[in-house]
Design a protein around this motif. Structure first.
Motif, mmCIF file in Angstrom:
data_model
loop_
_atom_site.group_PDB
_atom_site.id
_atom_site.type_symbol
_atom_site.label_atom_id
_atom_site.label_comp_id
_atom_site.label_asym_id
_atom_site.label_seq_id
_atom_site.Cartn_x
_atom_site.Cartn_y
_atom_site.Cartn_z
ATOM 1 N N VAL A 266 6.405 43.467 -49.921
ATOM 2 C CA VAL A 266 6.461 43.800 -48.584
ATOM 3 C C VAL A 266 5.781 43.447 -48.174
ATOM 4 O O VAL A 266 4.222 44.060 -48.788
ATOM 5 C CB VAL A 266 7.823 44.794 -48.679
ATOM 6 C CG1 VAL A 266 8.882 44.765 -48.729
ATOM 7 C CG2 VAL A 266 7.160 46.037 -48.542
ATOM 8 N N CYS A 267 5.538 43.926 -46.656
ATOM 9 C CA CYS A 267 3.768 43.577 -45.549
ATOM 10 C C CYS A 267 4.071 43.920 -44.661
ATOM 11 O O CYS A 267 5.531 44.414 -43.611
ATOM 12 C CB CYS A 267 3.705 42.290 -45.550
ATOM 13 S SG CYS A 267 2.114 42.233 -44.811
ATOM 14 N N ALA A 268 3.728 45.699 -44.863
ATOM 15 C CA ALA A 268 3.712 46.389 -43.240
ATOM 16 C C ALA A 268 3.416 45.996 -42.126
ATOM 17 O O ALA A 268 2.541 45.337 -41.380
ATOM 18 C CB ALA A 268 2.489 47.705 -43.458
ATOM 19 N N THR A 269 4.168 45.828 -40.741
ATOM 20 C CA THR A 269 3.535 45.298 -39.663
ATOM 21 C C THR A 269 3.583 46.596 -38.824
ATOM 22 O O THR A 269 2.502 46.104 -38.317
ATOM 23 C CB THR A 269 5.273 45.233 -38.516
ATOM 24 O OG1 THR A 269 5.913 45.804 -39.643
ATOM 25 C CG2 THR A 269 5.643 43.550 -39.715
ATOM 26 N N ASN A 270 3.461 47.757 -38.875
ATOM 27 C CA ASN A 270 2.373 48.904 -38.726
ATOM 28 C C ASN A 270 2.054 50.139 -39.795
ATOM 29 O O ASN A 270 2.862 50.520 -41.102
ATOM 30 C CB ASN A 270 3.857 49.730 -37.935
ATOM 31 C CG ASN A 270 4.045 48.969 -36.391
ATOM 32 O OD1 ASN A 270 2.843 47.822 -35.723
ATOM 33 N ND2 ASN A 270 5.577 48.921 -36.794
ATOM 34 N N SER A 271 0.969 50.293 -39.312
ATOM 35 C CA SER A 271 0.831 51.797 -40.249
ATOM 36 C C SER A 271 1.929 53.199 -40.320
ATOM 37 O O SER A 271 3.239 52.691 -39.738
ATOM 38 C CB SER A 271 -0.958 52.449 -39.334
ATOM 39 O OG SER A 271 0.014 53.103 -38.699
ATOM 40 N N ASP A 272 2.051 53.306 -41.216
ATOM 41 C CA ASP A 272 3.175 53.825 -42.403
ATOM 42 C C ASP A 272 3.095 55.009 -42.634
ATOM 43 O O ASP A 272 1.407 55.034 -43.976
ATOM 44 C CB ASP A 272 4.079 53.204 -42.097
ATOM 45 C CG ASP A 272 5.500 54.168 -42.688
ATOM 46 O OD1 ASP A 272 6.127 54.610 -42.243
ATOM 47 O OD2 ASP A 272 6.747 53.212 -42.818
ATOM 48 N N PRO A 282 -1.892 48.805 -41.405
ATOM 49 C CA PRO A 282 -0.384 47.662 -41.227
ATOM 50 C C PRO A 282 -1.062 45.508 -41.911
ATOM 51 O O PRO A 282 -2.528 45.814 -41.994
ATOM 52 C CB PRO A 282 -0.922 47.240 -39.854
ATOM 53 C CG PRO A 282 -1.701 48.546 -38.800
ATOM 54 C CD PRO A 282 -2.078 48.977 -40.039
ATOM 55 N N ASN A 283 -0.597 45.189 -41.608
ATOM 56 C CA ASN A 283 -0.533 43.875 -43.151
ATOM 57 C C ASN A 283 -1.213 44.596 -44.941
ATOM 58 O O ASN A 283 -1.279 43.495 -44.967
ATOM 59 C CB ASN A 283 -1.851 42.876 -42.483
ATOM 60 C CG ASN A 283 -1.516 42.889 -40.995
ATOM 61 O OD1 ASN A 283 -0.100 42.324 -40.610
ATOM 62 N ND2 ASN A 283 -2.562 42.445 -40.314
ATOM 63 N N THR A 284 -0.625 45.757 -44.971
ATOM 64 C CA THR A 284 -1.424 45.544 -46.141
ATOM 65 C C THR A 284 -0.089 44.948 -47.433
ATOM 66 O O THR A 284 0.940 45.399 -46.984
ATOM 67 C CB THR A 284 -1.212 46.923 -46.470
ATOM 68 O OG1 THR A 284 -2.034 48.044 -45.650
ATOM 69 C CG2 THR A 284 -1.329 47.466 -48.455
ATOM 70 N N LYS A 285 -0.082 44.481 -48.249
ATOM 71 C CA LYS A 285 0.924 44.648 -49.242
ATOM 72 C C LYS A 285 1.117 45.170 -50.356
ATOM 73 O O LYS A 285 0.512 45.779 -50.520
ATOM 74 C CB LYS A 285 0.588 43.273 -49.693
ATOM 75 C CG LYS A 285 0.718 41.643 -48.734
ATOM 76 C CD LYS A 285 0.964 40.472 -49.760
ATOM 77 C CE LYS A 285 1.158 39.116 -49.678
ATOM 78 N NZ LYS A 285 1.131 38.058 -50.373
ATOM 79 N N ILE A 286 2.832 45.103 -50.401
ATOM 80 C CA ILE A 286 3.076 45.799 -51.648
ATOM 81 C C ILE A 286 3.618 45.601 -52.392
ATOM 82 O O ILE A 286 5.393 45.292 -51.822
ATOM 83 C CB ILE A 286 4.084 47.762 -50.953
ATOM 84 C CG1 ILE A 286 2.875 48.520 -49.687
ATOM 85 C CG2 ILE A 286 4.235 48.840 -52.293
ATOM 86 C CD1 ILE A 286 3.753 49.299 -49.397
#
Ligand code: HEM
Length: 396
Positions: A266-272, A282-286
């Motif tokens: 999944v890819c983060a749309t926002n920081s979390d 944001p944009n980190t792929k997990i």
């Protein structure tokens, strides 16, 4: 050219549409009849024929062909007949397999690398273009023929409905065109073909290597469906299959140990901040491993690596076995949340039909010295297939 497959997920509206189709009674009827017919008139006769092979045969190949025929029947209302005693080479099925393999490679090599090869049309990217052309031609032919069929008949006259027909009828509310139909149908083929064939292959390997589980499944079938071997075999329907609690448990257990989709990202749309406390930009792929999650000791207990269908069954005071309600974030094979699998119920029904038909009619033995290991791909198949020998059961 290029399909949306494997990279673009279904939009929310499309997901709603697929969900409503999968619960539509006309589609459910088509699914039940298609699989029953395919098992009875094709899978069993093919197995009868190839079980005479002295050196055994590859059951995984049989399932790949079986599931391709089935998913095409459900999506297009068209059976390509890849599964037959001639084991034909069907051009678009071969192209479909190549396309999936090469798309997987795109996930593991740097983007710039495959983009360059694509631009130059060399190596596997050239092959991918050729495969896509063949698959695309097949799908456009199906769409054209289905449009003609839909225009020439009254829909209310049919009691069964395939997915392309439903899409075309739905489309009348807002023209989306052939490209939309192409992408929607190919996504369904990708989602529902290899997953099922991999699920079936690992299930049969586990059952063949665990005789006590095989015996309990046979007892389950005998107690609930066919009292004796003399009863004429016919593939049970959805309602009857619901009685097979132990078989259901064995299927879930094999999907826990060998989830056909071994990992997702999944890819983060926002920081979390994750529950673990990790900060995500944001944009980190997990990437997360469904395979590992199905084998974690803290989730499944000390016996997490054992094949134990019993862990799925709870007993009422009257001694009746029922399937335990295990949340999807724990039993993760079909994923969880807003992108979870829409074909879960359909898959379990299809696996139960195939399992009942094969196990009731044959004893399966894995060929000695055949080494089983998982392949490295989006869907975990067996690297060298599953070589087995079948013995017809005379009495149970
Ligand atoms: C044992 C068989 C199956 C397994 C283990 C399985 C597993 C999964 C998983 C893990 C996902 C999530 C993918 C992601 O997030 O990228 C998924 C999605 C999906 N599956 Fe299945 N699947 C199976 C069979 C099927 C079948 C037979 C169909 C019917 C055609 C189907 C239709 C779908 C669809 C439409 C989605 C996309 C949902 C969305 O994006 O909103 N699956 N499946």
């Amino acid at each position: 050219m290029g399909f949306s497959i494997l990279t673009q997920k279904h939009g929310k509206a499309n997901r709603r549409m697929i969900h409503s189709l999968f619960t539509n009674s006309k589609f459910l009827l088509l699914m039940e009849r298609t699989i029953q017919k395919k098992v009875e008139s094709c899978l069993i006769p093919v197995l009868d024929y190839i079980s005479q092979e002295a050196n055994g045969f590859d059951l995984q190949d049989v399932f790949q062909r079986f599931t391709f025929d089935n998913i095409c029947s459900l999506v297009f209302g068209f059976d390509p007949e890849c599964l037959s005693i001639q084991f034909p080479e069907v051009e678009y099925e071969k192209a479909f397999n190549e396309m999936e393999e090469i798309l997987f490679i795109r996930h593991i090599v740097p983007r710039s690398f495959w983009k360059l090869k694509k631009g130059l049309q060399i190596g596997q990217e050239k092959k991918l273009t050729e495969s896509l052309q063949i698959v695309e031609q097949f799908i456009y032919e199906r769409i054209a023929s289905k449009r003609k069929e839909v225009n020439s008949r009254s829909c209310s006259a049919t009691s069964e409905i395939d997915l392309l027909t439903a899409y075309i009828e739905e489309e009348e509310k807002g023209q989306k065109g052939d490209k939309y139909l192409r992408d929607s149908t190919v996504n369904l083929l990708v989602a529902g073909r290899d997953t099922l064939s991999a699920g079936l292959t690992w299930f049969f390997w586990l059952v063949a290597t665990h005789p006590s589980v095989e015996a309990r499944i046979l007892e389950d079938i005998k107690d609930n469906i066919f009292a004796t071997k003399e009863t004429k075999f016919s593939v049970p329907g959805r309602n009857e299959l619901g009685k097979l609690v132990y078989l259901h448990a064995a299927i879930c257990e094999s999907l826990r140990l060998f989830p056909p989709v071994p990992y997702l990202h999944v890819c983060a749309t926002n920081s979390d901040i994750l529950p673990s406390g990790h900060h995500i930009k944001p944009n980190t792929k997990i990437y997360y491993s469904l395979y590992t999650m199905g084998r974690m000791e803290e989730t499944w207990g000390e016996d997490c690596l054992e094949f134990k269908p019993e862990r799925w069954i709870t007993y009422t005071e009257g001694g009746e076995g029922r399937i335990k309600n295990i949340p999807s974030y724990k039993f993760i094979a079909f994923s969880s949340g807003p992108r979870s699998c829409l074909g879960k119920d359909m898959s379990i029904i299809e696996m139960k039909m195939v399992a009942t038909a094969i196990l009731w009619n044959y004893h399966i033995k894995v060929v000695e010295a055949h080494h089983v290991s998982p392949s490295v791909s989006i869907v975990i198949h067996m690297e060298r297939g599953l070589k087995v020998k079948l013995t017809k059961r005379i009495s149970i």
